[in-house]
Scaffold this motif. Structure first.
Motif, PDB file in Angstrom:
ATOM      1  N   LEU A 164     -10.978 -40.806  63.831  1.00 37.11           N
ATOM      2  CA  LEU A 164     -11.924 -41.917  63.929  1.00 37.11           C
ATOM      3  C   LEU A 164     -12.722 -42.119  62.641  1.00 37.11           C
ATOM      4  O   LEU A 164     -12.962 -41.166  61.890  1.00 37.11           O
ATOM      5  N   LEU A 165     -13.139 -43.339  62.433  1.00 39.07           N
ATOM      6  CA  LEU A 165     -13.999 -43.714  61.312  1.00 39.07           C
ATOM      7  C   LEU A 165     -14.972 -44.762  61.844  1.00 39.07           C
ATOM      8  O   LEU A 165     -14.562 -45.693  62.527  1.00 39.07           O
ATOM      9  N   VAL A 166     -16.254 -44.599  61.537  1.00 41.74           N
ATOM     10  CA  VAL A 166     -17.245 -45.590  61.967  1.00 41.74           C
ATOM     11  C   VAL A 166     -17.269 -46.743  60.967  1.00 41.74           C
ATOM     12  O   VAL A 166     -17.252 -46.520  59.751  1.00 41.74           O
ATOM     13  N   VAL A 167     -17.276 -47.967  61.466  1.00 38.31           N
ATOM     14  CA  VAL A 167     -17.305 -49.153  60.604  1.00 38.31           C
ATOM     15  C   VAL A 167     -18.380 -50.136  61.060  1.00 38.31           C
ATOM     16  O   VAL A 167     -18.892 -50.033  62.174  1.00 38.31           O
ATOM     17  N   THR A 168     -18.734 -51.065  60.165  1.00 40.72           N
ATOM     18  CA  THR A 168     -19.739 -52.094  60.460  1.00 40.72           C
ATOM     19  C   THR A 168     -19.080 -53.243  61.215  1.00 40.72           C
ATOM     20  O   THR A 168     -18.621 -54.214  60.630  1.00 40.72           O
ATOM     21  N   GLY A 169     -19.042 -53.108  62.545  1.00 35.80           N
ATOM     22  CA  GLY A 169     -18.342 -54.108  63.357  1.00 35.80           C
ATOM     23  C   GLY A 169     -16.842 -53.959  63.212  1.00 35.80           C
ATOM     24  O   GLY A 169     -16.349 -53.480  62.180  1.00 35.80           O
ATOM     25  N   SER A 170     -16.095 -54.374  64.230  1.00 37.39           N
ATOM     26  CA  SER A 170     -14.627 -54.354  64.122  1.00 37.39           C
ATOM     27  C   SER A 170     -14.195 -55.162  62.919  1.00 37.39           C
ATOM     28  O   SER A 170     -13.149 -54.915  62.322  1.00 37.39           O
ATOM     29  N   GLN A 171     -15.008 -56.154  62.572  1.00 34.69           N
ATOM     30  CA  GLN A 171     -14.706 -56.997  61.416  1.00 34.69           C
ATOM     31  C   GLN A 171     -14.405 -56.143  60.184  1.00 34.69           C
ATOM     32  O   GLN A 171     -13.468 -56.431  59.435  1.00 34.69           O
ATOM     33  N   GLN A 172     -15.187 -55.092  59.974  1.00 30.41           N
ATOM     34  CA  GLN A 172     -14.927 -54.235  58.818  1.00 30.41           C
ATOM     35  C   GLN A 172     -13.630 -53.445  58.990  1.00 30.41           C
ATOM     36  O   GLN A 172     -12.937 -53.175  58.006  1.00 30.41           O
ATOM     37  N   GLY A 173     -13.299 -53.108  60.230  1.00 31.09           N
ATOM     38  CA  GLY A 173     -12.028 -52.428  60.481  1.00 31.09           C
ATOM     39  C   GLY A 173     -10.853 -53.328  60.135  1.00 31.09           C
ATOM     40  O   GLY A 173      -9.838 -52.872  59.597  1.00 31.09           O
ATOM     41  N   LEU A 225      -9.065 -50.833  66.991  1.00 32.22           N
ATOM     42  CA  LEU A 225     -10.448 -51.152  66.646  1.00 32.22           C
ATOM     43  C   LEU A 225     -11.289 -51.271  67.918  1.00 32.22           C
ATOM     44  O   LEU A 225     -11.013 -52.111  68.777  1.00 32.22           O
ATOM     45  N   GLY A 226     -12.281 -50.409  68.022  1.00 38.28           N
ATOM     46  CA  GLY A 226     -13.214 -50.449  69.156  1.00 38.28           C
ATOM     47  C   GLY A 226     -14.594 -50.841  68.670  1.00 38.28           C
ATOM     48  O   GLY A 226     -14.905 -50.717  67.487  1.00 38.28           O
ATOM     49  N   SER A 227     -15.443 -51.309  69.568  1.00 38.15           N
ATOM     50  CA  SER A 227     -16.752 -51.822  69.144  1.00 38.15           C
ATOM     51  C   SER A 227     -17.795 -51.715  70.240  1.00 38.15           C
ATOM     52  O   SER A 227     -17.482 -51.838  71.425  1.00 38.15           O
ATOM     53  N   MET A 228     -19.040 -51.508  69.835  1.00 37.67           N
ATOM     54  CA  MET A 228     -20.166 -51.549  70.765  1.00 37.67           C
ATOM     55  C   MET A 228     -20.727 -52.965  70.894  1.00 37.67           C
ATOM     56  O   MET A 228     -21.633 -53.197  71.697  1.00 37.67           O
ATOM     57  N   SER A 229     -20.209 -53.905  70.110  1.00 39.31           N
ATOM     58  CA  SER A 229     -20.858 -55.216  70.021  1.00 39.31           C
ATOM     59  C   SER A 229     -20.873 -55.978  71.333  1.00 39.31           C
ATOM     60  O   SER A 229     -21.848 -56.657  71.643  1.00 39.31           O
ATOM     61  N   LYS A 230     -19.805 -55.908  72.119  1.00 39.50           N
ATOM     62  CA  LYS A 230     -19.744 -56.695  73.337  1.00 39.50           C
ATOM     63  C   LYS A 230     -20.208 -55.916  74.568  1.00 39.50           C
ATOM     64  O   LYS A 230     -20.519 -56.512  75.586  1.00 39.50           O
ATOM     65  N   VAL A 231     -20.221 -54.588  74.481  1.00 34.52           N
ATOM     66  CA  VAL A 231     -20.618 -53.803  75.659  1.00 34.52           C
ATOM     67  C   VAL A 231     -22.035 -53.246  75.561  1.00 34.52           C
ATOM     68  O   VAL A 231     -22.653 -52.927  76.576  1.00 34.52           O
ATOM     69  N   LEU A 232     -22.567 -53.118  74.337  1.00 36.27           N
ATOM     70  CA  LEU A 232     -23.931 -52.602  74.192  1.00 36.27           C
ATOM     71  C   LEU A 232     -24.775 -53.656  73.479  1.00 36.27           C
ATOM     72  O   LEU A 232     -25.509 -54.399  74.128  1.00 36.27           O
ATOM     73  N   THR A 233     -24.648 -53.753  72.174  1.00 35.12           N
ATOM     74  CA  THR A 233     -25.369 -54.780  71.418  1.00 35.12           C
ATOM     75  C   THR A 233     -24.688 -54.976  70.064  1.00 35.12           C
ATOM     76  O   THR A 233     -24.247 -53.998  69.437  1.00 35.12           O
ATOM     77  N   PRO A 234     -24.574 -56.217  69.605  1.00 35.96           N
ATOM     78  CA  PRO A 234     -23.840 -56.487  68.361  1.00 35.96           C
ATOM     79  C   PRO A 234     -24.638 -56.213  67.089  1.00 35.96           C
ATOM     80  O   PRO A 234     -24.064 -55.899  66.060  1.00 35.96           O
ATOM     81  N   GLY A 235     -25.982 -56.330  67.174  1.00 34.50           N
ATOM     82  CA  GLY A 235     -26.795 -56.265  65.959  1.00 34.50           C
ATOM     83  C   GLY A 235     -26.866 -54.892  65.330  1.00 34.50           C
ATOM     84  O   GLY A 235     -27.235 -54.757  64.165  1.00 34.50           O
ATOM     85  N   LEU A 236     -26.506 -53.854  66.084  1.00 35.22           N
ATOM     86  CA  LEU A 236     -26.475 -52.518  65.489  1.00 35.22           C
ATOM     87  C   LEU A 236     -25.210 -52.317  64.659  1.00 35.22           C
ATOM     88  O   LEU A 236     -25.144 -51.403  63.850  1.00 35.22           O
ATOM     89  N   ARG A 237     -24.220 -53.185  64.867  1.00 32.07           N
ATOM     90  CA  ARG A 237     -22.984 -53.206  64.071  1.00 32.07           C
ATOM     91  C   ARG A 237     -22.217 -51.890  64.130  1.00 32.07           C
ATOM     92  O   ARG A 237     -21.599 -51.488  63.145  1.00 32.07           O
ATOM     93  N   VAL A 238     -22.242 -51.213  65.279  1.00 34.45           N
ATOM     94  CA  VAL A 238     -21.518 -49.946  65.379  1.00 34.45           C
ATOM     95  C   VAL A 238     -20.140 -50.186  66.016  1.00 34.45           C
ATOM     96  O   VAL A 238     -20.053 -50.614  67.160  1.00 34.45           O
ATOM     97  N   ALA A 239     -19.119 -49.918  65.245  1.00 35.60           N
ATOM     98  CA  ALA A 239     -17.743 -50.051  65.710  1.00 35.60           C
ATOM     99  C   ALA A 239     -16.939 -48.907  65.114  1.00 35.60           C
ATOM    100  O   ALA A 239     -17.464 -48.146  64.302  1.00 35.60           O
ATOM    101  N   TRP A 240     -15.691 -48.764  65.542  1.00 31.07           N
ATOM    102  CA  TRP A 240     -14.906 -47.640  65.054  1.00 31.07           C
ATOM    103  C   TRP A 240     -13.419 -47.978  64.982  1.00 31.07           C
ATOM    104  O   TRP A 240     -12.938 -48.844  65.695  1.00 31.07           O
ATOM    105  N   VAL A 241     -12.765 -47.266  64.067  1.00 32.57           N
ATOM    106  CA  VAL A 241     -11.315 -47.348  63.911  1.00 32.57           C
ATOM    107  C   VAL A 241     -10.720 -46.079  64.501  1.00 32.57           C
ATOM    108  O   VAL A 241     -11.265 -44.994  64.306  1.00 32.57           O
TER     109      VAL A 241
END
Lengths: 399, 399
Positions: A98-107, A236-252
């Motif tokens: 895994l790698l943490v990214v800024t939104g799936s967009q960065q992935g 690509l997974g993301s917290m944006s739709k299930v938690l909150t998008p503004g924290l920009r926490v997503a992962w590869v």
């Protein structure tokens, strides 16, 4: 100033330009019911829990939470996410995958950066997420679209394209509750897809799955990554739709070798993600029940989706087609041939309702008679009212 | 997997590999006094104020602070930063000239992305910040180094390179308290530099200024951006060294046209920065005195720098040269010719002290007999002890 050649390929997001049209109308005192968003409903954010988790970060991690950390991501968060991927998505992976990214967009952008040479071919569903297409453009690939039907991507079409184009490097897909179509691939289709992909060498599959957990109807389907036997899938997974998008926490999630390459790219791209937000999410995951929270989201979106479908069925004129999603955030509408939805958008906003024109969700030539509707951010009253207005706008255009 | 050709150019950061060597020693029960960091001292973070500002974000902005925002950055933060740039750096700019990025590192990467075609020439000081060089590499430019002397970049050398190389596209510089050399350009040198640059068309200057405010000796110098009459300078500012690095809040100041291009790139790269961190920083700036906080940092680093200089002068063997910085975080050491500082690093870590080998701070061939020392993260006792150990290691190597 003389810019790099790649900048000729970069385009503004049509979503953001719809938003500008809406903003202009609102600035002039008008009101618009907007189905143009791709946003979760802010009223569903677990603000009390987030605040509490944030306080815990200050108490427990203090300085460390605002200091530099690792490019790959915060260890605690990586482990929590790996565990979630094992348990929820049946993936045989560990924190090293895994790698943490800024939104799936960065992935998506990192995938493009490490894999794509100029003129490599990227395959995407027709239509597909325009933000992904835009993220690929600076790397100057060619795009090919694959047809989809009710069960998902049409694997025979994919197979034909792959056999005819040795230059295909990447396949970008959103198998669950796709943006913009709302469609979900069946389990059989997923297996068939992986079989086709596995016939070819060196083809990378980008599985973008921000909506997968927001299923409110039908049977769960496996992720492509869980079916991946050759290590070809970058998930690509993301917290944006299930938690909150503004924290920009997503992962590869990917093979360790791919993750290592992405870590190198991450160092150059922005060194690392926000350390504090990673702590906030880790603390939230340890102390609260994300799954219970997702249940709330599902219930709310189910209601709104069903209400929108019911109103569409009642008011949209005959000849208009639409999908009926089992989850996610979008309904895809096909107007009769000959209607230009982007032209119609001005009339719609004038009448008080907004959407995103579908043609921009195609990598190449797009279908001009298509529309993406979002049902997650407007109230029940607004949904009914907005669909009624839109129905009239369409009717007028069909005359 | 077959990766993109650009990946052959991407290298791991030597700083992070020093850290791995240190971690290995520490894992085996050893202890290391590390001058390898490029970090601010976490004990100086204003944790109480940050916590208070964070609470205010929850109270005042709530959901909005964790929702999606604008790709360009949070409006309130952009205005606060623009005001700071006007007042502190004498720049004639407005919020429309700014873009929020994830660390200056992202500002460097975006500059590369929008301006550099393959084989364009990037000029950097010799030595320069290796993280910038690594950020440029995926765009496959050629690098040329320019000499520096006690007053900064040698403009005659720069002029010669520019006149001989029409392919130069970009000049990347850190005019204040440079990483790694600790050197600062004089005001005259800055003016002369801009005059030379202005003679040529379409050359972009990237002014990276993370340390500028941490001056503890000498007279203030103007930023290049404040001397920029043609709009050629892209300025990078950051909260990482003056507030805290883990929030990753930094900003680009440039001509509106350049900022607009970067906004497009930002959409594809990661859509937007963390919204919550932008709110935290804005709230901090509105409620607390960043300048007073910077005064504390200056005083602390001044003490440590002076102590390190004093100890170096007392213990380093003759024949070793070093800079004497007026601010920032680094001292640059030149060992006698023939000593390989990277080879010596293993001896140093074995003896209990660490640094970063200087050769990695050169875009092309590096001077192997150089060392970067950081004085901001170790205690006074550790500084004295560590320099004494290092002096012995150097002495042994010189024998």
């Amino acid at each position: 100033m003389k810019y790099a050649k790649r900048m000729e390929k970069v385009k503004a997001s049509a979503i953001r330009s719809s938003q500008k049209k809406i903003a202009a109308k609102v600035a002039n005192g008008g009101s618009v019911i907007s189905f143009a968003a791709g946003l979760p409903d802010p009223n569903l954010y677990p603000m009390e829990e987030l605040k509490d988790a944030t306080m815990k970060v200050f108490e427990k991690n203090g300085k460390e939470a605002v200091a530099y950390g690792l490019s790959k991501g915060d260890n605690r968060l990586l482990k929590l996410l790996a565990k979630r991927m094992q348990e929820k998505e049946n993936m045989d992976v560990d924190a090293e995958n895994l790698l943490v990214v800024t939104g799936s967009q960065q992935g998506i952008a990192f995938s493009a950066m490490i894999f794509l040479d100029k003129d490599d071919i990227v395959i995407a569903e027709n239509p597909s997420y325009l933000g992904a297409i835009n993220a690929f453009r600076p790397y100057e690939p060619q795009f090919l679209g694959v047809d989809t039907d009710e069960d998902g991507i049409v694997v025979e079409h994919l197979d034909k394209i792959l056999s005819e184009n040795p230059n295909v490097k990447m396949i970008y897909v959103i198998p669950s509750f796709q943006n913009p179509s709302g469609k979900t691939w069946t389990t059989e289709r997923r297996k068939a897809f992986m079989e086709v992909v596995n016939k070819y060498d060196d083809i990378v599959v980008i599985e973008d799955n921000p909506y997968g957990e927001i299923r409110f109807k039908g049977e769960p389907t496996p992720t492509l990554k869980s079916l991946d036997t050759k290590g070809n899938v970058v998930y690509l997974g993301s917290m944006s739709k299930v938690l909150t998008p503004g924290l920009r926490v997503a992962w590869v999630v990917a093979d360790k070798e791919v993750v290592d390459k992405m870590e190198l790219i991450k160092e150059g791209a922005d060194l690392q993600c926000n350390q504090f937000a990673q702590n906030q999410v880790a603390e939230y995951l340890e102390n609260y029940d994300l799954d219970a929270h997702i249940e709330e989201i599902r219930a709310a979106y189910k209601n709104r989706c069903e209400l929108m479908m019911k109103t569409i069925k009642e008011y949209f004129p005959e000849g208009v087609k639409y999908t009926d999603p089992d989850g996610g955030m979008f309904i895809w509408v096909e107007l009769p041939e000959g209607i230009d939805a982007n032209e119609m958008l001005d009339d719609a906003i004038e009448a008080g309702v907004a959407y995103v024109s579908g043609e921009f969700f195609y990598a190449n030539e797009g279908k001009k008679n298509t529309i993406r509707l979002n049902y997650t951010t407007m109230s029940e009253e607004q949904i009914v009212e907005g669909i009624k207005i839109l129905a009239k706008v369409i009717e007028n255009k069909m005359k």
